[in-house]
Enzyme design. Structure first.
Site, PDB file in Angstrom:
ATOM      1  CB  CYS A  52      -0.933   0.046   1.199  1.00  0.00           C
ATOM      2  SG  CYS A  52      -1.855  -1.438   1.531  1.00  0.00           S
ATOM      3  CG  HIS A  92      -0.796   3.717   4.065  1.00  0.00           C
ATOM      4  ND1 HIS A  92      -0.842   2.521   3.413  1.00  0.00           N
ATOM      5  CD2 HIS A  92      -0.661   3.410   5.369  1.00  0.00           C
ATOM      6  CE1 HIS A  92      -0.749   1.542   4.273  1.00  0.00           C
ATOM      7  NE2 HIS A  92      -0.650   2.056   5.463  1.00  0.00           N
TER       8      HIS A  92
END
Lengths: 482, 482
Positions: A56, A119
């Site tokens: 990710c 993220h």
């Protein structure tokens, strides 16, 4: 097709751990994505589209910088070919020296919002509003948890600078039933932003929902509605949400002035199968690996009146192309002072061009594989360690290609394994080393890889150091300006 | 939708060894089937459609009789769970006692033609014109060969009663280049028949081409045009041919009076991968096995003005349903003096009904598995023998599900392995024996299986005896009426 307006709105729909095979239009047998299938029918489908990493954080950093993780720092040098991401306790994050898409779009008058998962780092200096976004509703990380201890607090949820709560607290997720309202909240955030911005500025909306990342969740009206179990419930809710967004664009009469792109950050996380993982269709393995299942992604482009309906492009595409393409849409050129890996896809989208370009598959600092045209060369093979595998951690369940899905890091740099992805999309039959096809493909790929590696200036690795002391930094300063 | 005409034409397009994943609309990454994809968009797609056997002959006998091979005799009792088909030297074939679809359709005035592969027996009494077809252009078997010896002649090709040549002789197939004009000949035969019949009688055309069966072939204009290699060239030529047939139906103004169905006889023959095999998409294993890859098939129904465009039906369908559905289209009822396994699919096709029905997966005389709703129970597992496997014969290359893809015939009749095909289409994660879901599914399936087995009257096995003396019977009598 109509003329290109000066600065269309840009809506990037980024899925989390969704696999290539998860949409009806990509062959998912239960066919539960009518809105996304319609989006494909009204636009262009890319069967050969890739993330920039099988994980990710690096993939998302690559999308927003147009640069490989090895350049933008989203990798580790702690071990050879080691995957890394941004857990709560990570010290690193997106360096200030990186220029992110929303920062650059500002120059063309765009207002930018991120909804969902960031993220790109937890510490205050990595906050999305420090990197070009004007608004944020979402979280710096996945909805891991629940953590019921002070040393490791639940993951915070922000509205702009303010921490408005935490997963499992103000934003509940029932791990037993899978119920959570988060996708509905993220949908509402998107609709509100589109409504507010559509008439004033061009907007960039980055909708980074995480319902398809384990623990998978859906809101009550969708729970139990899928033939595919809870994962399918989450997909159905997202499909429904995308339908509502496209409908709103039509209602606001800005559909033909809004470029919409749908893709995912990496392949389906087969380790969570069958209950909480998606499908990589006919491709080998999944998330965490550099086989096709780890990095080939569903990808749909939609821009009524500009992108002709019902097209399929075999352009080798990359999530990093969304950076360069978005800049091109805004009439901007990418920064010239650094290497940019993203291509401008507009010639593919608007004129059906096919541009020759490589796809690089990295794990950490290691170039594992490269695709050029139809040929993919593996320089290293590895799924996960024997130790992990023996503990039941399997990134390729039910799949075992002898000499390919290896549980030790195997060096093929002298004599790469080469597959023809057209005849053998599942990477099951390496070409014979003696064949003319092998020699020809190897020579083409070697030359591209040499060029890439000679010019490569790796960024400062951001994912080397974890420190529990930094874990709550962004969280504890929530509520005050940073 | 319009009213159903009294007796629409029926065109069955039966593929050979084509897999579920071979069409663009089923997710094949190269997306090279624009005509079939359009046929799906204009009609109804069945993602849950099954052959009656993982092998050619029994599957075709089932299609034409509406009955499982265990009933119509297309199986062997020579060994437990043994696959069998009709090689040249087979003694058996379709019994006179079986009533074939074209025999029955005669009662409603249909003229029937088979183009391509018959596969229901080689001896004179098994000739298709003895079983209801009015015309035949094609062969009693696949294009195996070339055989250059008198004991085993090349496979004959017939026009009606007359043997007009043999593969590799009058009908050349270049094994090195893959070039053969056979699909073009079969296309022309179909177009000519449609033109002749369209204005007079209702017709039944059974187009059973074999270009996708190894050795795979295509004609010169298609060779080398696919991204998928020679197999893809064959698929492209078939796709192009289907496009031409549908176009002719439009040109003759009989499209809305012609029911067209496209499917395949069994899953892709992964043993011929990667050069000469298709794709079973996300499904496990292939031809010869009773995993989904062996028996789940692509299936498209098309009938403009009657079947609404753009539909997907999750009806569990079977190739045997084409028998019963065709009779229903002709206003006929199936024979009442025998068990018929095929359902009338018209309620699914025209009203979107979902009918509860089991799917039985046999190998020879052994009921290997049963699907009911979303659950599939395996009573026996087997891919092939260790002996064959060690010789390199692999029906599941790159796939190995522990305890599932077994190389010995494993008895699970006491405690079947059960999979949920919605959550786990790849049959990789058996349900826990202790789960409530397992118990409930087992109980439902057991009751259906008991009912099936109690009522089952197996037919005389036709595929037990081979004898080289009978091999050339149909061939040597070619040219004279039988």
């Amino acid at each position: 097709m109509g003329r290109r307006p000066a600065a269309p709105n840009i809506l990037l729909l980024l899925m989390d751990d969704m696999g290539w095979g998860d949409l009806g239009v990509y062959g998912e047998p239960s066919r539960e994505t009518p809105n996304l299938d319609r989006m494909a029918a009204e636009g262009m489908l890319f069967p050969n589209f890739y993330s920039a990493n099988p994980l990710c954080s690096p993939s998302r950093a690559a999308l927003l910088t147009g640069r490989l993780p090895i350049r933008n720092g989203f990798y580790t040098t702690n071990a050879h070919a080691r995957n890394a991401y941004t857990p709560q306790e990570i010290v690193g994050g997106i360096p200030d020296s990186e220029q992110l898409l929303p920062e650059l779009l500002k120059k063309a008058g765009y207002v930018s919002k991120i909804v969902g998962k960031w993220h790109l780092g937890h510490r205050p200096q990595f906050h999305p509003l420090k990197h070009g976004f004007d608004e944020w509703f979402g979280s710096p990380n996945c909805h891991f948890g629940p953590y019921d201890n002070k040393a490791r607090p639940n993951i915070p949820v922000y509205r702009d600078w303010e921490m408005v709560g935490r997963y499992y607290e103000e934003f509940p997720i029932n791990l037993k039933t899978g119920e959570a309202n988060l996708t509905q909240i993220y949908l509402q955030e998107a609709l509100d932003f589109i409504k507010r911005q559509a008439r004033h500025h061009p907007f960039f909306l980055y909708w980074a929902v995480d319902a398809t990342h384990a623990p998978v969740y859906a809101s009550k009206p969708f729970l139990g509605t899928s033939q595919r179990g809870r994962y399918g419930d989450a997909v159905r809710e997202i499909d429904d949400s995308v339908g509502k967004m496209l409908e709103l664009l039509h209602d606001l009469h800005v559909a033909d002035n809004t470029f919409v792109f749908f893709t995912s950050d990496n392949g389906a996380a087969l380790i969570s199968a069958p209950e909480q993982a998606g499908s990589n269709g006919p491709f080998l393995c999944g998330k965490q690996t550099t086989f096709e299942g780890g990095m080939r992604e569903p990808a749909l482009a939609w821009w009524p009146g500009h992108i002709a309906a019902g097209q399929v492009s075999h352009q080798l595409g990359s999530i990093m192309d969304l950076f360069t393409t978005s800049l091109a849409l805004a009439g901007l050129t990418p920064p010239r002072d650094r290497a940019i890996d993203g291509l401008n896809l507009l010639p593919a989208l608007l004129q059906g061009w096919l541009m020759d370009r490589p796809v690089f598959y990295y794990r950490g600092d290691t170039l594992m594989a490269t695709t050029l045209g139809q040929h993919k060369a593996h320089f290293w093979t590895w799924t996960n360690s024997w130790e992990n595998f023996r503990q039941g951690i399997d990134f390729c369940p039910g799949q075992n290609v002898s000499g390919v899905t290896t549980h030790s890091l195997e060096d093929h740099t002298k004599l790469p394994l080469i597959f023809h992805l057209g005849r053998d999309p599942g990477e099951r039959f390496p070409l014979s080393f003696a064949s003319a096809e092998y020699q020809e493909a190897l020579s083409r790929i070697t030359s591209v890889v040499q060029q890439h590696q000679e010019a490569l200036v790796p960024g400062q690795p951001q994912l080397n150091v974890c420190n529990w002391a930094v874990m709550v930094k962004m969280a504890e300063r929530g509520g005050s300006h940073l």
